[in-house]
Structures are given as C-alpha cells and as structure tokens.
Design an enzyme around this catalytic site. Structure first.
Site, PDB file in Angstrom:
ATOM      1  N   HIS A   1      59.952  42.541  22.006  1.00  0.00           N
ATOM      2  CA  HIS A   1      59.880  43.688  22.902  1.00  0.00           C
ATOM      3  C   HIS A   1      58.538  43.748  23.641  1.00  0.00           C
ATOM      4  CE1 HIS A   1      58.757  48.034  23.479  1.00  0.00           C
ATOM      5  NE2 HIS A   1      59.836  47.956  24.221  1.00  0.00           N
TER       6      HIS A   1
ATOM      7  N   GLU B   1      58.662  41.388  26.423  1.00  0.00           N
ATOM      8  CA  GLU B   1      59.462  41.936  27.534  1.00  0.00           C
ATOM      9  C   GLU B   1      58.567  42.788  28.462  1.00  0.00           C
ATOM     10  OE1 GLU B   1      61.203  45.810  28.407  1.00  0.00           O
ATOM     11  OE2 GLU B   1      62.315  45.215  26.592  1.00  0.00           O
ATOM     12  N   HIS B   2      57.716  43.620  27.872  1.00  0.00           N
ATOM     13  CA  HIS B   2      56.778  44.408  28.700  1.00  0.00           C
ATOM     14  C   HIS B   2      55.824  43.487  29.478  1.00  0.00           C
ATOM     15  CE1 HIS B   2      56.928  48.776  27.245  1.00  0.00           C
ATOM     16  NE2 HIS B   2      57.981  48.181  26.730  1.00  0.00           N
TER      17      HIS B   2
ATOM     18  N   GLU C   1      55.290  54.036  23.045  1.00  0.00           N
ATOM     19  CA  GLU C   1      56.754  54.002  23.094  1.00  0.00           C
ATOM     20  C   GLU C   1      57.333  54.207  21.697  1.00  0.00           C
ATOM     21  OE1 GLU C   1      58.451  50.524  24.956  1.00  0.00           O
ATOM     22  OE2 GLU C   1      60.502  51.236  24.664  1.00  0.00           O
TER      23      GLU C   1
END
Lengths: 441, 436
Positions: free
Chosen positions: A64, A67-68, A144
C-alpha cells in the site's frame, strides 16, 4: 405463488452482457478490452498481481505504501505530474491496494487513452524516489491508518478477527499494515517490492469504454510492449492455513463502541479457476441467510419473528486468491445479551439446516442475479473491476464469463451441502465487540 | 535491474483540452396531470432510473418532532396497501427492482431503478409505498430502534460529533442546528400520527422535481409520474426563514478519547444563484477541491504528511450558505495542520491565485463535466439536481461557457470577499495537543 410465476417470466437464458476481447503481449502482460460505445469515455486500469498478502514478513503495509509512492517522480516525469495531466484532461484517477492486488486507474475522454498508457507504462519501470518522498508519504499512510482503523473500533475489531482467523496466511495481516511496522517502512523496502512485482508479466491491463480492441492492442504493444518481463518473478504460492482444531473466540473492548454486536467468520472456499461451484453456492447461502433485511433467514427470525436483534446479516465474497471467509453479524436489541443473541443466531442456523430452502426463494435469487447482469451493463467501470479483481485472484477470463451461468445452476441441495461443510464453529472465529466487558456480566 | 536499462519512453506532453462533449438529449416532459419532468431516453439496456426530489425535507420537522421526516422515509418501504413489510419486500425482490428513500436537510428523495420487462408491476408497487404506506406500529418500533442505534453510534463518531457541534453553535434555533435523525428524546416520543403528518408534509407535488433516464419514452414517463405521485397532496407547510452562519472565528475543542483528531471548519459561504458562484466554485477547486491538486492537499498532505485527507466544499443550502472544510490528523499534529490551513486561507485571501492555477482548474472542470453523465441513475440524479437549483436544460450545453467566462480578477475579487481567515471557526474532536 404469483411471485413465482412472475419470476419465471424474466430473462430466460444468460447472454454475455459485455463485448470482451483478450490478448497477451510477448512480455507476458494480459490485456482485456471491454467495449461500451454509449459515451466517448474510457477507463484505463492496470492491475498488479501483488497485494499485501504477497509482502515479506516484517514490512506489513509496503504494498500500500508503494501504491502511494507511485504518484511521485520517475526518470521522465515530475512528482505529481501524472495526476496533474489527468486532471488537466478532465479525468479522474486513483489507486487501490487489496490482499491480492494493487490497481491504478484513470477515467478520461476516450481519445486520451494513449496519454494514460504512456504515463502508466513509464511508472511501471522508472520510479525515482527521494528520502523526502518517503518521510512525507509515510506520514500520510500513518494518518490514513489513524483515519480508517485507529479511529474506528469496528475496523480494529475486524483486524483482530482476521488475525485470529489467519494464523499462517498473509490475510491475517492488515492491508494497510501494523502501525509499528509502517513506522519503519523505508525506501529499500519499497523499491524491493517494486523491482520484483511491478513487471509486465505480473500485470493485467483492463481497458473499458469507447474503444476498438485492435487499437487498444496496438497501443498496449507500443507503450507496454517494450518493458521486459521480470525473470525472477516468484510463483504465487503463499503459506496456507493449517487445519483449525479449536474454535476461536475473542472479546474486543473499546469504549467508543456504541452498539455491541456479535460477529463470526468461518474459513470458506473461494472461487477457483474451473471450480467455482462451491463459491456460487456460498453466494446464495449469504443471500439466503442475511442478504435481505426483510426476506433472509436471520433477519426474519431475529428481527421480525422475535425482537432479538436490530440488525442481522451475512457476508461472503468469493473473489480471493486463497481461502476466504463467510461472515455473520448480529446486533442485539435493547435488553438482549450478546450470549442470548449468539444463541439465537446458532439456533436459527440449526433450524435452517433442518428445514432447508423454499424453492421459490432459490428462484427469486436466480432472478435477482440475472437482473444484476442487466444493471451491471450500465457501469462499464464496474465490469472493468470485475475482470481486474478476478484475473489477479487466480481466475481466468473464461471463469469470469462462466460465473453468471455457474450461479444460475446452483440448486438448493448445493447450498445446503456447502452450508453443512462451512458453518462449523471449529473452523470459525467469534467475536463480541463491546464498549466494556462489564456488559457481559 | 535490467529493466531500468531500457530506453526511457519520451514523454512529450502538452495539455490538451479534453474532447468529450456532453452528448445527451434532455426532453422536457409534462405529465397528463401537469407535473414537469426531464428525461434522457437511452434504450440500449432494458431498464430505467427515476429520481424524485421533494423540496422541504427535514427542516419541516417541528422542534419537538425532530427526526419525524427521517423516520417516516425509513418506514415508507415497510409495508404498503395490503402488503406487510415483508410481503412488500418479497414482491420488490422478485421484480429485481430497487427503491431507495433518503432524507436531507432541504429535501427528501425517492430513487427507483427497474427492469423494462416488469416495469408496470414495479411502478404499481412503488406507488403503494408512496401513496398508501401502512406505518404499522411494529414497523414503526422496529425502524425506530434502528434509528436510535444510529443516533447512539453518531454520538461516538468523531466526524458526526464535529458536525453536530458546529451546527449547534452556528444555527441557533433553526432546524439546521440539530441532526436530521433527531435526538433520543424526540425520536422515542414520535407517534404514528407524527409519522402520518410527516408523510403528508414531505411528499407534495407542488415541491417535486423529477428526472429519468433509460429505456423509457416521454409518454410512458408522464403516465408513470401520475401513477406514482399524482395522488399526493399539492401543498406542504411553510418553509423556515433564512439563517446566517452565526459562529465567529476561533477554535472549539470537543474532548473525545481517540488517537486522531477530526476538525471541521468553516465560515459563511455564497448562494448558488449569486452571480459570483462560478468564480467561488473555481476558487474552492484551487484551495481545497478534489479534482486538481489543491493548495491544501499540497501543503498539508503532500509536503508535510500531516493528513490523509483535507478538503473544502461550498455548501449552498436553501436557507443558508456556508463554506466548510475538514481535516484529520493525529492528536499531536492537528495543531500544525490547522496552522497551515489558516495560513493558506490568509495567503489566498490577500494574494489571490495565479493565471496558471486558474487555467488548470478550468481545464479540469470543463473536461470533467461530460464524464459525469455516466449511467442511468447518475443521469437521472443530475437532471433532478439541476431542476432543484432552477437551472434549464440548456445549462448542460452552456455550463462550460460559464466556467470559461470567469476571469482571474473575478476569482481574486471573490477570494478577498469570501475567504475570511479570522472568521474561520474550527471544531476539533479528539484530544488535540496545543489547542484550547
């Protein structure tokens, strides 16, 4: 029986809803084109067969985090430039990470497709990270996690459930990562994952909308074709769960829980290539037990016939590379204890196993699933996600296209058979989610 | 890595205005009984979507009956005519139709999606819900207990706590000051008669807007509208007076034990029919919108990593207009996030935006507009939304011209008028460090 007749009058046989063409490039990249010419719009999605369950131990959240980071600079593009170009062209874009895949998409006017491919292909291969990127973006993913998980007792409880359900498989680790490991994620962790998994032979390209398949193939060859395959891509074999030999139970306590509830997940089979029948039967089972607040077994028994619960539901999603879960949740009515709610849930399940399923119920569900295919045609982005998620979860295009028919073929006996196998508390985790243990006294 | 040795793709990119045009044909339809509607006929998939918006909504609740409209709309599919709640839903599921009923401050909405092949049966069923809802006592009690559970959950949800605190402080004794689902006291006290009255008040043909899209002709739509709502009353009760955003600049901390503080902030905004609305709309896109990379996104998230999400939005309601934003940061970093937001607010008010920012925002907004018309339910929703703010069908063709007509001077004048860094009030829910 009036309803029964009505249901039968609906769409007789399943016809394939969408025009789909598939290719494979020489470098191993799969290409799926879904045509929808109603509006001059295209959805361009790139799916990597790499999700959180593919992470090495100790760096949870790296899929993840990467992905950022993919929105940062490359050798050819400034940080944030791709997003800016998408916006300047009136499009929208985003990305998502799951257990089994990471995906990137843009939705733009159809003639912008080459531009999207140019940028997406570039960042598959040419990412250039800086230490500042790592520090700032790590702050973002920590916030997040704060927002999605730490501030949500329900999300924390689900995380504990998954950790208890999967003792050996990566599904037991949260997609976003454990906080203490996220805090330590660094550039090397990100680049190691990137270099291995961000390769054409590990991707599915899905292009859906107002496009011609031949043109898409030519563009894919032009932009993605030159990227060489990764020779060291590992086979996707993960540690599997050992046989579960004891029921697992937990109490999750958090003063922010406003409404106590009991929730249970059973380890359950997923859709397998060429063998989707059990998953199809489980899809019906979830609908029959809890899909409708008004007509399903648990809500009717616990919310209508008795005033035991204010909510009862069942959940199952068959798209998963490895074994998935079948879930039940009951939120008791005021004055009903969690133990009483759980006992009522189990009693209802036991009675269901004895009584079975009314034929008109199966027929109503078949009708709804058929109608769902008609409605699905209105959402080409949804069709694109259907293919992308399936093809990164061990399924083939043929499986995706067979799935509506597999669903139609499910019988009441199939559903009861899979229910008898799956609804076994020795292969389940049951959680009480409460503001304080005191309410259990 | 070998892969890195391949020649880099040359990316010679020039920003080009998106080519998609809004290619929809809106038909204005008047039903036999005189109700007006807009339709986009599209026959390629055999189903249609209809959306009704009834102006009024939760502001029609009397203070001691707060939550009546919301509970009523939650009950409308719980039994109708000679069908109990379960019978009604069995029927609906067998038709594979979906109906949804929602309550907002200024309106209630009814959305229906149904197959062409059993359209008549689906419409007949929905008609019973709208015209002859039963509001059986057992259904009232069941849905009431669900609403009460929701109210208790909201009391533990930092975002809901923040908006409730902001509304209570900003709107005095106006209905906007309290949540639309009511309080435990008011909802517990609601009777079946209150529900019946809310039904009479909320669903009135004199306040309705109708949009439809899909496999449906104008003539069929007219008949469907009359069948569905022709027998509803025409007039409803008086609407409330306007109310000003009555909160001065400052910070209100609502203590709540949670790791991440949630902040909601705002001051008064701009009316939807103000001639400067488009300038304000573009301004918001640049300051804290979601389409282009906004200043707040860049400064708070991208550069400093202080949050996962920060955004701002113009909220022109029927009886007030506000400019709101939200951000969430861990308790030890929320003070920094608020400081950056205040600074950006002040910088934009005093220095304005650049021509490049304006051009980028215009390109995005004009290019994104045609992409919104994506699916029957989405189109029906857009049609009805346009009618709710008194636009004409031509707006679809002209809307991008309105955006293009805004000048740099317009935006910077509006920035100076609208943005009030000292007037910005932050409600912070959590255990923020360094904030009083």
């Amino acid at each position: 029986m009036r309803l029964f007749a009505l249901a039968l009058s609906l769409v007789g046989t399943m016809t394939l809803a969408e025009e789909v063409t598939t290719y494979q490039l020489d470098n191993g990249m799969d290409v799926v084109v879904i045509e929808d010419h109603r509006a001059p719009v295209v959805v361009h999605m790139l799916w990597y067969k790499a999700g959180s369950a593919d992470e090495p131990a100790g760096v949870s959240g790296i899929a993840h985090f990467l992905e950022h980071l993919l929105f940062k600079a490359t050798e050819n593009v400034e940080s944030g430039e791709f997003q800016r170009v998408v916006a300047e062209n009136g499009g929208s874009d985003n990305a998502f990470t799951s257990y089994d895949y990471t995906g990137y998409f843009q939705r733009v006017a159809a003639d912008r497709l080459p531009l999207m491919m140019q940028y997406e292909a570039d960042r598959m291969n040419n990412l250039v990270l800086t230490e500042e990127d790592i520090v700032a973006e790590r702050g973002v993913i920590l916030e997040e996690r704060n927002q999605r998980t730490e501030n949500s007792p329900g999300a924390l409880a689900r995380e504990q459930m998954m950790a208890a359900q999967y003792q050996n498989h990566g599904y037991g680790v949260p997609i976003i990562g454990w906080m203490h490991e996220m805090e330590q994620l660094d550039m090397q962790d990100a680049l190691a994952f990137y270099d291995l998994y961000y390769s054409p032979n590990n991707t599915i390209l899905v292009v859906a909308g107002d496009v011609e398949p031949d043109e898409v193939l030519a563009l894919a060859e032009q932009y993605y074709g030159p990227i060489p395959a990764e020779p060291d891509l590992p086979e996707r074999v993960r540690p599997q769960e050992p046989p579960q030999r004891a029921e697992r139970r937990l109490v999750f306590e958090d003063p922010r829980v406003a409404q106590p509830y009991v929730t249970r997940t059973y380890l359950a089979p997923e859709r397998d290539a060429g063998a989707q029948e059990d998953a199809a039967a489980l899809t019906y089972l979830a609908e029959i037990l809890g899909g409708s607040s008004f007509t399903s077994v648990l809500p009717v028994a616990l919310q209508f016939d008795t005033n035991t619960a204010i909510y009862a539901g069942a959940f199952y999603s068959g798209v998963s590379l490895d074994d998935t879960t079948f879930g039940l949740t009951v939120a008791p009515a005021e004055g009903v204890t969690l133990q009483d709610a759980e006992d009522a849930m189990d009693a209802t399940l036991a009675q269901f196993m004895e009584v079975g399923i009314a034929p008109d119920r199966m027929e109503a569900l078949r009708t709804q699933l058929r109608a769902g295919e008609i409605y699905a045609r209105d959402d080409v982005g949804g069709l694109a996600r259907r293919y992308g998620a399936a093809l990164t979860s061990g399924l083939t295009v043929e499986d995706v296209q067979a799935w509506p028919d597999v669903l139609q073929a499910v019988t009441a006996e199939d559903v009861m058979g899979v229910a008898a196998r799956v609804l076994n508390r020795d292969r389940a985790v049951t959680a009480y989610v409460v503001p304080s243990r005191e309410i259990l006294q | 890595m070998i892969r890195r040795l391949i020649a880099a793709l040359t990316l010679s990119v020039t920003a080009v205005t998106a080519q998609a045009q809004t290619q929809i044909n809106i038909q204005e339809v008047t039903s036999p009984s005189g109700i007006e509607a807009w339709l986009v006929e599209e026959n390629s998939i055999p189903f249609a979507a209809i959306e009704f918006v009834f102006d009024g909504g939760a502001v029609l609740d009397a203070p001691d009956k707060r939550g009546a409209t919301n509970l009523m709309m939650g009950l409308i599919e719980e039994g109708a005519g000679d069908l109990t709640a379960r019978e009604f839903q069995e029927r609906r599921e067998a038709l594979a139709a979906s109906f949804s009923f929602d309550t907002f401050d200024d309106s209630v909405t009814v959305s229906a999606v149904f197959l062409s092949e059993n359209r008549d049966e689906a419409i007949a069923l929905l008609r019973e819900a709208l015209i002859n809802p039963r509001f059986d006592q057992d259904a009232v009690d069941r849905v009431r207990s669900q609403v009460l559970a929701g109210i208790r959950s909201d009391a533990n949800n930092p975002n809901r706590i923040a908006s409730a605190a902001l509304d209570a402080a900003a709107f005095g004794d106006h209905p906007y000051a309290t949540p639309i689902n009511g309080t435990e006291e008011t909802v517990t006290a609601l009777t079946r008669d209150d529900i019946l009255e809310a039904h009479r008040n909320a669903l009135t043909t004199g306040r309705v807007h109708v949009g439809a899209a899909g496999d449906l002709s104008a003539e069929e739509l007219g008949e469907i509208i009359d069948a569905l709502i022709g027998d509803l009353p025409e007039t409803g009760p008086e609407l409330p007076e306007d109310v000003a955003f009555g909160l001065d600049g400052g910070i209100t901390v609502v203590p709540y034990a949670t790791p991440q503080s949630v902040a909601l902030f705002g001051h008064s905004g701009i009316e939807r029919d103000d001639e400067d609305f488009f300038a304000a709309f573009i301004l918001n896109e640049i300051l804290g919108g979601n389409g282009v990379e906004s200043r707040l996104y860049r400064e708070v998230r991208e550069k400093r990593g202080l949050t996962y999400g920060v955004s701002t939005f113009l909220v022109p309601k029927d009886f007030t207009e506000i400019y709101l934003g939200s951000v969430a940061s861990s308790n030890d970093r929320i003070a920094d996030a608020i400081e950056v937001i205040r600074d950006e607010w002040a910088a934009l008010a005093s220095e304005g935006i650049t021509q490049e920012e304006l051009d980028a925002a215009k390109t995005y907004l004009t290019g994104a507009y045609p992409l919104r018309f994506d699916g029957n339910a989405e189109i029906a929703g857009i049609l009805v939304g346009m009618q709710s703010v008194d636009l004409t069908p031509e707006y679809v063709a002209n809307r991008n011209d309105f955006i293009e007509a805004v000048t740099l001077d317009d935006v910077n004048r509006v920035a100076a008028e609208l943005l009030d860094p000292d007037g910005l009030h932050f409600v912070v829910v959590g255990e923020p460090e360094g904030l009083q």
